[in-house]
Design an enzyme around this catalytic site. Structure first.
Site, PDB file in Angstrom:
ATOM      1  N   ALA A 340       0.839  -1.202   0.000  1.00  0.00           N
ATOM      2  CA  ALA A 340       0.000   0.000   0.000  1.00  0.00           C
ATOM      3  C   ALA A 340       0.875   1.252   0.000  1.00  0.00           C
ATOM      4  O   ALA A 340       1.941   1.252   0.622  1.00  0.00           O
ATOM      5  CB  ALA A 340      -0.915  -0.014   1.212  1.00  0.00           C
ATOM      6  N   CYS A 461      12.348   5.191   0.453  1.00  0.00           N
ATOM      7  CA  CYS A 461      12.277   6.556  -0.070  1.00  0.00           C
ATOM      8  C   CYS A 461      13.100   7.461   0.835  1.00  0.00           C
ATOM      9  O   CYS A 461      12.713   8.577   1.158  1.00  0.00           O
ATOM     10  CB  CYS A 461      10.826   7.041  -0.180  1.00  0.00           C
TER      11      CYS A 461
END
Length: 641
Positions: A340, A461
């Protein structure tokens, strides 16, 4: 439920990925904002009539800033259907300050997005100026939340947006008087006018970068509006110049990328045609053929329904390059272990060409449900199977393996601070230790699900070395059956690190910061049992070889003598014409065994199990020694000491 990967979901999750709380509650869950959490309690007012005197974008911005700081709201004003949620915002305004303003138009929506995002980014800088212009520090520290937000908005509009000073002062004073009380308006008036005067004289009270490292870090943190611990960490890893450039990047207005949905047969040319019809400025990606970059006009793209129709997705190119590292192929069975909100899942599914399956796993069932609905609009739902589970539990209870496992791990998100304006204030230094521990656990679990000859792709990230190559190096020490598969053939060379990893640098590449390592499971070469037991057996084998080092050296020298006689004595050659190949091969074998025994880096390059079933070829250890590896050059005679 939405049938698209919305802008809101993108901002709140794709740039940060799953938060560590999704797996282990390392931070307290935010509670809804209550006015009494800072300073005196603002009186709760009964709803009043529509007020047309107050600037609507400033009223909405002030209330939204409070909700973001204390209640975890989003920084954008687009709902899951791609429409402006101005009516919803006005209901929050009415409940918080007691009246409604006129409805927000498109210009107001853009202003709210700009003011809210900018005010959050520059919060430390603005608070320093506000505190400096107050009568005393106590006035600032005890300031009630709504009044502080109004001042932050005014300071940001005057300093960073260069709005007409008279209009900013007048509008914010009016908001403070009506929403709070006349005295609050007088305070706002005095402080803003003082700011205007100092700005005109170029005499803003800003700190100087001087003194020791700590003092310089504090000054830089104020000037560039970042937490001090982040500044010190970046100066340590990147150096002062690069750290300053990174903070400057984080404070710029972010650009976005759109990915054409190949799963529906949409090409980049088709997407460009739609953008041209909307008159949205854009440029083609330099790195990925499915991507288009836009700096402005995202609101028009959303409201035109391009996301809802599945024409495209909002996805940064750095995330797309991570998918390039995965390299999905038709027929692959791929596990997306922390899937997700699903941007990478959808991209991988579109690469399968209707052959194969993506297994999307996440601990958040609601987000998986949204992912499933988004997959339908992208027409790749037949290629995605959702799994609601914690990866660690799944790996312990299921005996299943995949061709590729993507672990897009929960991380600090330090590579996406340009898009996630509030994230810098929600991270603490203590979080890094918890995150690295969680990342190690997830890596260990993910490795169990990779079939022999398959690949484990670890990505974040983040641009933090401890979360990136630090975790990979620690994993390889624990799992010598995995080896780095360099990504130089999968992504442009400017993104490849010396270790063979993928890394996007915001300053260098003008993209979000991201990292990915591609690790190959080589266990089909050998069977690993107990790693510690195997290592002990290898050490025992090495010690036994060294006990006979004189015998080995003697045999080696004798073999060389025989080889010399064979070469230079024709008569001896005639006698041993049938035996010299044996002597030569024996010499080479003994030399190989000797050098292998002297290799000191055996922990990570070789493993031999006690029952003989776990043998990693000695040739790998020999090669490591010959090419140098991490060994120092050693004189042959020193080996006898």
């Amino acid at each position: 439920m939405a049938q698209l990967l919305s802008f809101r979901v993108y901002l709140s999750a794709e740039t940060q990925k799953a938060s560590p709380e999704s797996f282990k509650r390392t931070q307290k869950t935010r509670k809804p904002f209550t006015p009494g959490q800072r300073g005196p309690v603002t009186p709760v007012r009964k709803p009043q009539n529509l007020n047309l005197e107050v600037s609507p974008h400033r009223a909405v911005s002030a209330v939204r800033l409070m909700r973001i700081e204390f209640g975890g709201a989003f920084a954008d004003l687009l709902n899951e259907k791609g429409k402006g949620s101005g009516s919803n915002e006005m209901s929050y305004v009415e409940r918080t300050i007691g009246f409604r303003t006129r409805d927000l138009d498109d210009r107001d929506l853009r202003l709210v997005t700009d003011v809210v995002g900018g005010t959050i980014r520059w919060r430390r800088y603005l608070d320093h100026l506000i505190g400096s212009l107050c009568h005393n520090e106590r006035t600032f520290r005890n300031m009630e939340p709504l009044l502080l937000q109004i001042l932050r908005i005014g300071f940001y509009e005057i300093i960073k947006l260069d709005m007409p000073a008279y209009a900013v002062v007048d509008e914010n004073v009016r908001l403070a008087k009506i929403a709070l009380r006349p005295g609050a308006g007088d305070l706002v008036n005095g402080i803003l006018r003082k700011l205007v005067s100092l700005k005109e004289k170029d005499a803003l009270p800003l700190p100087k970068v001087e003194g020791d490292d700590r003092a310089q870090a504090r000054a830089l943190a104020t000037l560039h509006s970042h937490p001090v611990w982040m500044v010190r960490r970046w100066v340590k890893y990147l150096g002062l110049d690069e750290a300053t450039k990174l903070m400057t990047w984080n404070n710029t207005d972010p650009g976005f990328s759109l990915r054409a949905n190949m799963g529906r047969g949409i090409t980049r040319s088709d997407l460009v045609e739609r953008l041209n019809s909307l008159k949205v400025p854009h440029e083609l990606s330099l790195h990925l053929e499915e991507f288009v970059r836009i700096k402005t006009g995202l609101q028009m793209v959303v409201q035109a329904g391009l996301l809802k129709e599945g024409i495209c997705s909002v996805q940064d190119e750095s995330a797309g390059l991570v998918v390039s590292v995965v390299k999905p192929q038709p027929g692959d069975r791929i596990l997306d272990a922390c899937a997700a909100p699903g941007g990478k899942t959808l991209f991988m599914a579109s690469c399968l060409k209707r052959q194969g399956m993506i297994y999307a796993m996440d601990v958040n069932e609601g987000r998986l449900r949204i992912l499933g609905e988004t997959a339908k609009s992208h027409q790749v739902n037949g290629l995605i199977t959702t799994i609601h589970s914690d990866l660690r539990v799944f790996a312990e209870t299921k005996e299943v393996q995949y061709d590729k496992v993507l672990l897009d791990a929960p991380c600090s998100g330090l590579g996406v601070l340009s898009k996630r304006a509030d994230l810098r204030w929600n991270r603490k230094l203590e979080d890094m230790e918890e995150l690295t521990k969680l990342q190690d656990e997830l890596l260990d679990s993910a490795s169990k699900l990779v079939k022999p000859g398959g690949f484990l792709i670890y990505s974040t990230c983040s641009i933090d070395p401890e979360e990136n190559q630090g975790r990979v190096e620690a994993f390889l020490l624990r799992h010598p059956e995995f080896s780095v598969d360099p990504v130089d053939r999968l992504v442009p060379s400017s993104f490849v690190t010396p270790q063979g990893f993928f890394l996007s640098n915001p300053v260098k590449h003008f993209l979000d910061g991201a990292f990915a390592a591609r690790l190959e499971n080589l266990s089909y070469f050998f069977t690993f049992t107990d790693t510690n037991k195997s290592h002990r057996s290898l050490m025992e084998f090495r010690e036994k070889l060294l006990q006979f080092k004189f015998h080995i050296v003697f045999a080696f020298l004798f073999s060389l003598l025989i080889a010399a006689l064979v070469t230079f004595s024709p008569g001896f050659l005639t006698v041993l014409s049938y035996f010299w190949p044996l002597f030569l091969s024996t010499a080479l074998f003994l030399a190989a065994v000797f050098f292998f025994a002297r290799t000191s880096d055996l922990q990570t390059s070789s493993t031999i199990s006690s029952d003989g079933s776990g043998v990693k070829l000695a040739a790998e250890g020999i090669l490591d020694y010959v090419v140098g590896g991490q060994q120092e050059e050693t004189d042959l005679l020193d080996s006898f000491n």
